[in-house]
Design a protein around this motif. Structure first.
Motif, PDB file in Angstrom:
ATOM      1  N   LEU A 144      -6.233   3.212   8.337  1.00 47.52           N
ATOM      2  CA  LEU A 144      -6.925   2.073   7.726  1.00 47.52           C
ATOM      3  C   LEU A 144      -6.351   0.739   8.194  1.00 47.52           C
ATOM      4  CD1 LEU A 144      -7.378   3.342   4.053  1.00 47.52           C
ATOM      5  CD2 LEU A 144      -9.151   3.095   5.812  1.00 47.52           C
ATOM      6  N   LEU A 145      -5.039   0.654   8.279  1.00 50.22           N
ATOM      7  CA  LEU A 145      -4.400  -0.593   8.716  1.00 50.22           C
ATOM      8  C   LEU A 145      -4.703  -0.898  10.184  1.00 50.22           C
ATOM      9  CD1 LEU A 145      -0.934  -0.279   6.936  1.00 50.22           C
ATOM     10  CD2 LEU A 145      -2.844  -1.779   6.319  1.00 50.22           C
ATOM     11  N   ILE A 146      -4.647   0.112  11.021  1.00 47.80           N
ATOM     12  CA  ILE A 146      -4.909  -0.094  12.450  1.00 47.80           C
ATOM     13  C   ILE A 146      -6.353  -0.525  12.669  1.00 47.80           C
ATOM     14  CG2 ILE A 146      -5.117   1.133  14.662  1.00 47.80           C
ATOM     15  CD1 ILE A 146      -2.559   2.725  13.732  1.00 47.80           C
ATOM     16  N   VAL A 147      -7.281   0.165  12.038  1.00 46.99           N
ATOM     17  CA  VAL A 147      -8.696  -0.208  12.173  1.00 46.99           C
ATOM     18  C   VAL A 147      -8.937  -1.589  11.564  1.00 46.99           C
ATOM     19  CG1 VAL A 147     -11.054   0.375  11.465  1.00 46.99           C
ATOM     20  CG2 VAL A 147      -9.526   2.161  12.321  1.00 46.99           C
ATOM     21  N   GLY A 148      -8.387  -1.822  10.385  1.00 45.50           N
ATOM     22  CA  GLY A 148      -8.553  -3.129   9.744  1.00 45.50           C
ATOM     23  C   GLY A 148      -7.996  -4.269  10.579  1.00 45.50           C
TER      24      GLY A 148
ATOM     25  N   ALA B 266       2.919  -8.916  12.548  1.00 46.82           N
ATOM     26  CA  ALA B 266       3.922  -9.055  11.492  1.00 46.82           C
ATOM     27  C   ALA B 266       3.592  -8.186  10.282  1.00 46.82           C
ATOM     28  CB  ALA B 266       4.037 -10.512  11.074  1.00 46.82           C
ATOM     29  N   ALA B 267       2.344  -8.144   9.890  1.00 45.48           N
ATOM     30  CA  ALA B 267       1.964  -7.414   8.683  1.00 45.48           C
ATOM     31  C   ALA B 267       1.961  -5.899   8.880  1.00 45.48           C
ATOM     32  CB  ALA B 267       0.595  -7.878   8.201  1.00 45.48           C
ATOM     33  N   LEU B 268       1.629  -5.432  10.078  1.00 45.73           N
ATOM     34  CA  LEU B 268       1.535  -3.995  10.325  1.00 45.73           C
ATOM     35  C   LEU B 268       2.794  -3.406  10.933  1.00 45.73           C
ATOM     36  CD1 LEU B 268      -1.460  -4.679   9.788  1.00 45.73           C
ATOM     37  CD2 LEU B 268      -2.040  -3.058  11.563  1.00 45.73           C
ATOM     38  N   GLY B 269       3.630  -4.222  11.546  1.00 51.51           N
ATOM     39  CA  GLY B 269       4.808  -3.719  12.236  1.00 51.51           C
ATOM     40  C   GLY B 269       4.500  -3.449  13.701  1.00 51.51           C
TER      41      GLY B 269
ATOM     42  N   LEU C 138       0.825  -1.218   0.000  1.00 50.27           N
ATOM     43  CA  LEU C 138       0.000   0.000   0.000  1.00 50.27           C
ATOM     44  C   LEU C 138       0.856   1.263   0.000  1.00 50.27           C
ATOM     45  CD1 LEU C 138      -2.532  -1.113   2.767  1.00 50.27           C
ATOM     46  CD2 LEU C 138      -2.905  -1.149   0.301  1.00 50.27           C
ATOM     47  N   PRO C 139       1.869   1.357  -0.846  1.00 51.31           N
ATOM     48  CA  PRO C 139       2.794   2.489  -0.736  1.00 51.31           C
ATOM     49  C   PRO C 139       2.236   3.819  -1.216  1.00 51.31           C
ATOM     50  CG  PRO C 139       3.359   1.162  -2.630  1.00 51.31           C
ATOM     51  CD  PRO C 139       2.235   0.447  -1.906  1.00 51.31           C
ATOM     52  N   ARG C 140       1.189   3.834  -2.022  1.00 52.60           N
ATOM     53  CA  ARG C 140       0.741   5.081  -2.643  1.00 52.60           C
ATOM     54  C   ARG C 140      -0.253   5.877  -1.801  1.00 52.60           C
ATOM     55  NH1 ARG C 140       1.229   4.243  -8.910  1.00 52.60           N
ATOM     56  NH2 ARG C 140       2.748   2.585  -8.819  1.00 52.60           N
TER      57      ARG C 140
ATOM     58  N   ARG D  13      -3.212   5.605   5.411  1.00 48.99           N
ATOM     59  CA  ARG D  13      -2.830   4.194   5.382  1.00 48.99           C
ATOM     60  C   ARG D  13      -2.745   3.625   6.795  1.00 48.99           C
ATOM     61  NH1 ARG D  13       2.834   3.445   3.335  1.00 48.99           N
ATOM     62  NH2 ARG D  13       3.202   4.118   5.454  1.00 48.99           N
ATOM     63  N   ASP D  14      -2.081   4.366   7.697  1.00 49.51           N
ATOM     64  CA  ASP D  14      -1.929   3.882   9.067  1.00 49.51           C
ATOM     65  C   ASP D  14      -3.279   3.706   9.748  1.00 49.51           C
ATOM     66  OD1 ASP D  14       0.787   3.839   8.699  1.00 49.51           O
ATOM     67  OD2 ASP D  14       1.188   5.620   9.932  1.00 49.51           O
TER      68      ASP D  14
END
Length: 190
Positions: free
Chosen positions: A25-29, A63-66, A14-16, A22-23
């Motif tokens: 969305l990733l945290i909530v997801g 692992a996926a989110l750091g 998800l680099p773009r 992004r953060d």
């Protein structure tokens, strides 16, 4: 061991996106993924601790989110559950679930996601043998918190018998599944 940090799987995929968006969305997801896997619940009659899909999800989210986003995701998961959302195992929610016999495991999820995220940032999630070690470290952290808290309710010998031993085989299978899934995902990304 090389201490150079490398991008996580989701940083690569998800680099773009704007980093803040992004953060979020990733945290909530991640919190929703753990909540969904918490609904995979098999109660055991001899222990207050059920078999769930949470540990599998915690390992993958870390692992996926750091480290930071993984821990934030699990902290959000705890806050969602404490707020009364039916996000804990079997649709439980509220502060009572966190203060009950399984509360230590829930707190341990935050620490485990952070540790697994740190190890993944050092590249340990890229191949199965090192992913197994990273995920095993996360499982150990979950058990340390969980059994320690459960021992307040049951005493240490009974907490070990009810909150650790019955879960070793199942968690080993979840650990292997996670260790196979993440390196496979990395191969797809490359």
């Amino acid at each position: 061991m090389d201490t150079t940090l490398v991008p996580t799987l989701l940083d690569r995929t998800l680099p773009r996106l704007d980093p803040r968006v992004r953060d979020i969305l990733l945290i909530v997801g991640g919190s929703l993924f753990v909540a969904g896997m918490a609904q995979v619940r098999i109660p055991l009659p001899f222990t207050p601790v059920p078999i769930t899909g949470q540990t599998f999800a915690v390992l993958l989210v870390g692992a996926a989110l750091g480290a930071n986003r993984g821990a934030a995701s699990l902290l959000l998961y705890l806050l969602e559950g404490i707020a009364g959302l039916p996000f804990f195992a079997g649709g439980a929610g509220g502060l009572a679930a966190l203060l009950g016999p399984t509360g230590g495991y829930l707190i341990g999820f935050v620490a485990a996601a952070y540790l697994v995220g740190l190890l993944a940032a050092r590249g340990l999630d890229r191949c199965v043998p090192s992913a197994l070690l990273a995920f095993l470290a996360g499982e150990v952290v979950i058990y340390l918190f969980g059994v320690a808290w459960l021992s307040i309710f049951l005493g240490f010998p009974r907490a070990t018998a009810a909150g650790l031993l019955p879960f070793l085989v199942g968690d080993a299978l979840k650990l292997v599944a996670a260790a196979l899934a993440l390196p496979a995902a990395w191969k797809l990304v490359k």
